[in-house]
Write a protein that holds these residues in place. Structure first.
Motif, PDB file in Angstrom:
ATOM      1  N   ASP A 147       4.619  -2.734   3.224  1.00 24.03           N
ATOM      2  CA  ASP A 147       4.264  -4.384   3.131  1.00 24.03           C
ATOM      3  C   ASP A 147       2.479  -4.276   3.765  1.00 24.03           C
ATOM      4  N   LEU A 148       1.831  -4.640   3.343  1.00 22.05           N
ATOM      5  CA  LEU A 148      -0.370  -4.479   3.847  1.00 22.05           C
ATOM      6  C   LEU A 148      -0.116  -5.321   4.711  1.00 22.05           C
ATOM      7  N   ARG A 149       0.257  -6.762   4.816  1.00 24.17           N
ATOM      8  CA  ARG A 149       0.428  -8.097   5.646  1.00 24.17           C
ATOM      9  C   ARG A 149       0.846  -6.731   7.145  1.00 24.17           C
ATOM     10  N   SER A 150       2.474  -6.307   7.508  1.00 20.20           N
ATOM     11  CA  SER A 150       2.920  -6.598   8.824  1.00 20.20           C
ATOM     12  C   SER A 150       3.378  -4.937   8.260  1.00 20.20           C
ATOM     13  N   PHE A 151       2.722  -3.920   7.872  1.00 20.13           N
ATOM     14  CA  PHE A 151       2.572  -2.179   7.763  1.00 20.13           C
ATOM     15  C   PHE A 151       4.181  -2.021   7.913  1.00 20.13           C
ATOM     16  N   GLU A 152       5.206  -2.679   7.732  1.00 19.05           N
ATOM     17  CA  GLU A 152       6.632  -1.804   7.234  1.00 19.05           C
ATOM     18  C   GLU A 152       7.222  -1.044   6.246  1.00 19.05           C
ATOM     19  N   SER A 153       7.658  -0.629   6.639  1.00 20.17           N
ATOM     20  CA  SER A 153       8.422   0.292   4.772  1.00 20.17           C
ATOM     21  C   SER A 153       8.824  -1.077   4.042  1.00 20.17           C
ATOM     22  N   ILE A 154       8.666  -0.429   2.809  1.00 16.00           N
ATOM     23  CA  ILE A 154       9.579  -1.874   1.537  1.00 16.00           C
ATOM     24  C   ILE A 154       9.996  -0.670   0.929  1.00 16.00           C
ATOM     25  N   GLU A 155      10.680  -1.163  -0.036  1.00 10.54           N
ATOM     26  CA  GLU A 155      10.925   0.182  -1.034  1.00 10.54           C
ATOM     27  C   GLU A 155      10.095   0.332  -2.832  1.00 10.54           C
TER      28      GLU A 155
ATOM     29  N   LEU B 174       0.241  16.659 -11.887  1.00 13.88           N
ATOM     30  CA  LEU B 174       1.067  16.295 -10.945  1.00 13.88           C
ATOM     31  C   LEU B 174       2.060  16.254 -11.578  1.00 13.88           C
ATOM     32  N   ALA B 175       3.632  16.212 -10.739  1.00 19.98           N
ATOM     33  CA  ALA B 175       5.132  16.089 -11.253  1.00 19.98           C
ATOM     34  C   ALA B 175       5.349  15.635  -9.818  1.00 19.98           C
ATOM     35  N   VAL B 176       6.309  14.866  -9.880  1.00 18.95           N
ATOM     36  CA  VAL B 176       7.319  13.863  -8.929  1.00 18.95           C
ATOM     37  C   VAL B 176       8.498  14.759  -8.663  1.00 18.95           C
ATOM     38  N   ASP B 177       8.314  15.316  -7.356  1.00 19.68           N
ATOM     39  CA  ASP B 177       8.866  15.849  -6.233  1.00 19.68           C
ATOM     40  C   ASP B 177      10.265  15.467  -6.085  1.00 19.68           C
ATOM     41  N   ARG B 178       9.993  14.235  -5.524  1.00 19.40           N
ATOM     42  CA  ARG B 178      11.132  12.870  -4.951  1.00 19.40           C
ATOM     43  C   ARG B 178      10.839  11.916  -5.734  1.00 19.40           C
ATOM     44  N   VAL B 179      11.586  11.049  -5.289  1.00 20.44           N
ATOM     45  CA  VAL B 179      11.406   9.356  -5.333  1.00 20.44           C
ATOM     46  C   VAL B 179      12.446   9.530  -4.370  1.00 20.44           C
ATOM     47  N   GLY B 180      12.282   8.527  -2.954  1.00 23.12           N
ATOM     48  CA  GLY B 180      13.037   8.252  -1.632  1.00 23.12           C
ATOM     49  C   GLY B 180      13.289   6.458  -1.963  1.00 23.12           C
ATOM     50  N   GLN B 181      13.713   6.335  -1.090  1.00 20.96           N
ATOM     51  CA  GLN B 181      13.994   4.404  -0.975  1.00 20.96           C
ATOM     52  C   GLN B 181      12.385   4.132  -0.670  1.00 20.96           C
ATOM     53  N   SER B 182      11.836   4.590  -0.023  1.00 28.31           N
ATOM     54  CA  SER B 182      10.658   3.765   0.369  1.00 28.31           C
ATOM     55  C   SER B 182       9.694   4.804  -0.103  1.00 28.31           C
ATOM     56  N   SER B 183       9.350   5.877  -0.142  1.00 30.76           N
ATOM     57  CA  SER B 183       8.300   7.031  -0.492  1.00 30.76           C
ATOM     58  C   SER B 183       9.030   7.870  -1.448  1.00 30.76           C
TER      59      SER B 183
ATOM     60  N   GLY C 212       0.901  -1.489   0.138  1.00 27.26           N
ATOM     61  CA  GLY C 212       0.133   0.199   0.100  1.00 27.26           C
ATOM     62  C   GLY C 212       0.727   1.465  -0.059  1.00 27.26           C
ATOM     63  N   MET C 213      -0.047   2.323  -0.005  1.00 22.23           N
ATOM     64  CA  MET C 213       0.592   3.596   0.011  1.00 22.23           C
ATOM     65  C   MET C 213       0.304   4.553   0.187  1.00 22.23           C
ATOM     66  N   PRO C 214      -0.311   4.872   1.650  1.00 22.23           N
ATOM     67  CA  PRO C 214      -0.790   5.541   2.651  1.00 22.23           C
ATOM     68  C   PRO C 214       0.353   7.025   2.710  1.00 22.23           C
ATOM     69  N   LEU C 215      -0.908   8.203   2.876  1.00 24.89           N
ATOM     70  CA  LEU C 215      -0.308   9.588   2.754  1.00 24.89           C
ATOM     71  C   LEU C 215       0.224   9.867   4.201  1.00 24.89           C
ATOM     72  N   VAL C 216       2.026   9.972   3.965  1.00 22.98           N
ATOM     73  CA  VAL C 216       2.484  10.229   5.740  1.00 22.98           C
ATOM     74  C   VAL C 216       2.536  11.704   5.248  1.00 22.98           C
ATOM     75  N   HIS C 217       2.369  12.664   4.189  1.00 20.30           N
ATOM     76  CA  HIS C 217       2.450  14.165   4.920  1.00 20.30           C
ATOM     77  C   HIS C 217       1.548  14.977   3.608  1.00 20.30           C
ATOM     78  N   THR C 218       1.406  16.031   3.824  1.00 23.02           N
ATOM     79  CA  THR C 218      -0.316  16.564   2.602  1.00 23.02           C
ATOM     80  C   THR C 218       0.693  17.974   2.917  1.00 23.02           C
ATOM     81  N   GLU C 219       0.308  18.639   1.960  1.00 24.50           N
ATOM     82  CA  GLU C 219       0.202  20.371   2.645  1.00 24.50           C
ATOM     83  C   GLU C 219      -0.573  20.825   1.628  1.00 24.50           C
TER      84      GLU C 219
END
Length: 136
Positions: A113-121, A78-87, A54-61
């Motif tokens: 990961d939707l099962r564990s909600f742990e961060s993934i690439e 829509l433009a891409v501002d930044r691609v990080g390792q996991s966001s 999944g890709m939950p929102l972690v910041h909005t402004e």
């Protein structure tokens, strides 16, 4: 070049003064993201139902520059501002039909990961969608 989608401010989206409720800008941005995914011939349900991530929102402004009124045809870019390792940080502009800036927004999505909600690439599928749209 950003990905663009046109939305129309509808009656059910406005207050008594005929101005769109401020939260609608986030809906317009997310709708534009969904259209980006659809343009890549990947169904939004395919991403969220069958991939295990999944890709939950972690910041909005958002910053508001002018009212979005009933009946306005708005171009959401829509433009891409930044691609990080996991966001991924997406930058949006909302403009009226004459090109006047109505709002800007930034939405940052983490990938989990939707099962564990742990961060993934950031999944390759998402990177492929961005690249196919010329956003990366």
């Amino acid at each position: 070049m950003p990905f663009e989608h046109i939305v129309t401010v509808r009656f059910h989206e406005v207050d008594r003064a005929g101005i769109a409720f401020f939260g609608r800008v986030f809906e317009y941005c997310h709708l534009t993201f969904e259209e980006l995914v659809a343009a890549a011939d990947v169904g939004i349900s395919e991403i969220f139902s069958n991939r295990g991530w999944g890709m939950p929102l972690v910041h909005t402004e958002a910053d508001f520059k002018g009212p979005m009124r009933l009946g306005d045809r708005l171009t959401v870019s829509l433009a891409v501002d930044r691609v990080g390792q996991s966001s991924i940080a997406f930058a949006f502009e909302v403009r009226g039909s004459s090109g006047d800036l109505r709002a800007t927004a930034k939405l940052v999505h983490a990938f989990v990961d939707l099962r564990s909600f742990e961060s993934i690439e950031v999944p390759e599928l998402m990177l492929d969608i961005l690249e196919g749209a010329g956003l990366r």
